[in-house]
Design a protein around this motif. Sequence first.
Motif, mmCIF file in Angstrom:
data_model
loop_
_atom_site.group_PDB
_atom_site.id
_atom_site.type_symbol
_atom_site.label_atom_id
_atom_site.label_comp_id
_atom_site.label_asym_id
_atom_site.label_seq_id
_atom_site.Cartn_x
_atom_site.Cartn_y
_atom_site.Cartn_z
ATOM 1 N N ASP A 1 0.831 -1.211 0.000
ATOM 2 C CA ASP A 1 0.000 0.000 0.000
ATOM 3 C C ASP A 1 0.861 1.254 0.000
ATOM 4 O O ASP A 1 0.600 2.208 -0.747
ATOM 5 C CB ASP A 1 -0.942 0.008 1.213
ATOM 6 C CG ASP A 1 -2.034 -1.056 1.106
ATOM 7 O OD1 ASP A 1 -2.277 -1.541 -0.025
ATOM 8 O OD2 ASP A 1 -2.620 -1.410 2.156
ATOM 9 N N GLU A 2 1.917 1.268 0.838
ATOM 10 C CA GLU A 2 2.798 2.434 0.912
ATOM 11 C C GLU A 2 3.518 2.661 -0.419
ATOM 12 O O GLU A 2 3.613 3.798 -0.903
ATOM 13 C CB GLU A 2 3.825 2.250 2.028
ATOM 14 C CG GLU A 2 3.245 2.333 3.429
ATOM 15 C CD GLU A 2 4.260 1.940 4.518
ATOM 16 O OE1 GLU A 2 5.398 1.581 4.173
ATOM 17 O OE2 GLU A 2 3.876 1.993 5.697
ATOM 18 N N LEU A 3 4.009 1.581 -1.006
ATOM 19 C CA LEU A 3 4.705 1.722 -2.283
ATOM 20 C C LEU A 3 3.749 2.119 -3.396
ATOM 21 O O LEU A 3 4.104 2.899 -4.286
ATOM 22 C CB LEU A 3 5.435 0.417 -2.630
ATOM 23 C CG LEU A 3 6.608 0.068 -1.716
ATOM 24 C CD1 LEU A 3 7.131 -1.322 -2.028
ATOM 25 C CD2 LEU A 3 7.715 1.097 -1.828
ATOM 26 N N SER A 4 2.513 1.620 -3.364
ATOM 27 C CA SER A 4 1.507 2.003 -4.368
ATOM 28 C C SER A 4 1.198 3.494 -4.264
ATOM 29 O O SER A 4 1.063 4.175 -5.286
ATOM 30 C CB SER A 4 0.229 1.194 -4.175
ATOM 31 O OG SER A 4 0.458 -0.157 -4.466
ATOM 32 N N ASP A 5 1.113 3.980 -3.023
ATOM 33 C CA ASP A 5 0.868 5.416 -2.837
ATOM 34 C C ASP A 5 2.033 6.238 -3.383
ATOM 35 O O ASP A 5 1.810 7.291 -4.010
ATOM 36 C CB ASP A 5 0.652 5.728 -1.350
ATOM 37 C CG ASP A 5 -0.669 5.183 -0.815
ATOM 38 O OD1 ASP A 5 -1.547 4.849 -1.655
ATOM 39 O OD2 ASP A 5 -0.811 5.070 0.423
ATOM 40 N N LYS A 6 3.251 5.793 -3.175
ATOM 41 C CA LYS A 6 4.417 6.513 -3.701
ATOM 42 C C LYS A 6 4.403 6.533 -5.223
ATOM 43 O O LYS A 6 4.656 7.571 -5.844
ATOM 44 C CB LYS A 6 5.724 5.846 -3.233
ATOM 45 C CG LYS A 6 6.161 6.219 -1.853
ATOM 46 C CD LYS A 6 7.534 5.612 -1.567
ATOM 47 C CE LYS A 6 8.017 5.980 -0.189
ATOM 48 N NZ LYS A 6 9.357 5.426 0.073
ATOM 49 N N VAL A 7 4.106 5.372 -5.828
ATOM 50 C CA VAL A 7 4.053 5.296 -7.290
ATOM 51 C C VAL A 7 2.957 6.222 -7.797
ATOM 52 O O VAL A 7 3.161 6.975 -8.775
ATOM 53 C CB VAL A 7 3.828 3.833 -7.757
ATOM 54 C CG1 VAL A 7 3.498 3.780 -9.246
ATOM 55 C CG2 VAL A 7 5.047 2.982 -7.457
ATOM 56 N N ALA A 8 1.810 6.181 -7.166
ATOM 57 C CA ALA A 8 0.703 7.051 -7.585
ATOM 58 C C ALA A 8 1.111 8.511 -7.473
ATOM 59 O O ALA A 8 0.805 9.327 -8.354
ATOM 60 C CB ALA A 8 -0.544 6.768 -6.757
ATOM 61 N N GLY A 9 1.818 8.879 -6.387
ATOM 62 C CA GLY A 9 2.282 10.260 -6.203
ATOM 63 C C GLY A 9 3.263 10.660 -7.291
ATOM 64 O O GLY A 9 3.193 11.781 -7.829
ATOM 65 N N HIS A 10 4.175 9.777 -7.648
ATOM 66 C CA HIS A 10 5.145 10.083 -8.697
ATOM 67 C C HIS A 10 4.460 10.220 -10.061
ATOM 68 O O HIS A 10 4.784 11.122 -10.841
ATOM 69 C CB HIS A 10 6.228 9.001 -8.773
ATOM 70 C CG HIS A 10 7.174 9.005 -7.611
ATOM 71 N ND1 HIS A 10 7.984 10.054 -7.319
ATOM 72 C CD2 HIS A 10 7.434 8.056 -6.662
ATOM 73 C CE1 HIS A 10 8.704 9.780 -6.238
ATOM 74 N NE2 HIS A 10 8.386 8.557 -5.819
ATOM 75 N N LEU A 11 3.493 9.328 -10.315
ATOM 76 C CA LEU A 11 2.778 9.405 -11.581
ATOM 77 C C LEU A 11 1.950 10.695 -11.671
ATOM 78 O O LEU A 11 1.878 11.327 -12.728
ATOM 79 C CB LEU A 11 1.876 8.178 -11.760
ATOM 80 C CG LEU A 11 2.592 6.852 -12.027
ATOM 81 C CD1 LEU A 11 1.603 5.689 -12.000
ATOM 82 C CD2 LEU A 11 3.326 6.882 -13.357
ATOM 83 N N LYS A 12 1.353 11.087 -10.542
ATOM 84 C CA LYS A 12 0.556 12.313 -10.511
ATOM 85 C C LYS A 12 1.451 13.525 -10.748
ATOM 86 O O LYS A 12 1.079 14.448 -11.469
ATOM 87 C CB LYS A 12 -0.163 12.420 -9.173
ATOM 88 C CG LYS A 12 -1.215 13.506 -9.126
ATOM 89 C CD LYS A 12 -1.984 13.437 -7.839
ATOM 90 C CE LYS A 12 -3.121 14.443 -7.879
ATOM 91 N NZ LYS A 12 -3.917 14.388 -6.668
ATOM 92 N N ALA A 13 2.680 13.453 -10.147
ATOM 93 C CA ALA A 13 3.623 14.554 -10.353
ATOM 94 C C ALA A 13 4.053 14.647 -11.802
ATOM 95 O O ALA A 13 4.386 15.735 -12.303
ATOM 96 C CB ALA A 13 4.856 14.350 -9.455
ATOM 97 N N MET A 14 4.033 13.553 -12.518
ATOM 98 C CA MET A 14 4.396 13.538 -13.933
ATOM 99 C C MET A 14 3.199 13.873 -14.817
ATOM 100 O O MET A 14 3.309 13.919 -16.034
ATOM 101 C CB MET A 14 4.972 12.170 -14.344
ATOM 102 C CG MET A 14 6.294 11.864 -13.644
ATOM 103 S SD MET A 14 7.164 10.362 -14.163
ATOM 104 C CE MET A 14 5.941 9.174 -14.458
#
Length: 156
Positions: free
Chosen positions: A137-150
């Motif tokens: 869950d934590e890693l999914s949130d990080k990936v989602a945050g990075h994708l949103k930033a992109m």
Amino acid sequence: MFIHITYCSGEDGLLIEAINDKDKITKASVAAQTRLATDAEELKALKQATKLFNAEAAAKKVVKEAQEALDLATFNKYPEMTIDEVKALIVDDKWLATLQTNITAQIERVTQKMTNRVKQLEERYSTPMPELSKSVDELSDKVAGHLKAMGLEWSL
């Protein structure tokens, strides 16, 4: 036959010249070097080596004679034995002992294999499922945050 002599230490050992092509000191190489040697200490070491080779040969001869005598005594004893004594000797002392040794070895091999497998599984599954889920869950949130930033959207 050969004897490893400790007189050879490095390149300046007393018996260094008696070493053959296979890096061994043999009775033949010692005899050959004895004929060529001029140094008193080297001759003394070569004579000692010859004595050791002769003592080894004598000891091997005694062992061989003793083994032959034992074999003959054993062979002569067989006709005097009863059927029960022969069965006890062959079945109990030889066959069962060998069987027991083989069974014990097999049990130890299987036990060792199982132990290794349990260790492997323990290493593989040492992290509990709730902890793995939390990490995912934590890693999914990080990936989602990075994708949103992109500028990309991603959801599960």
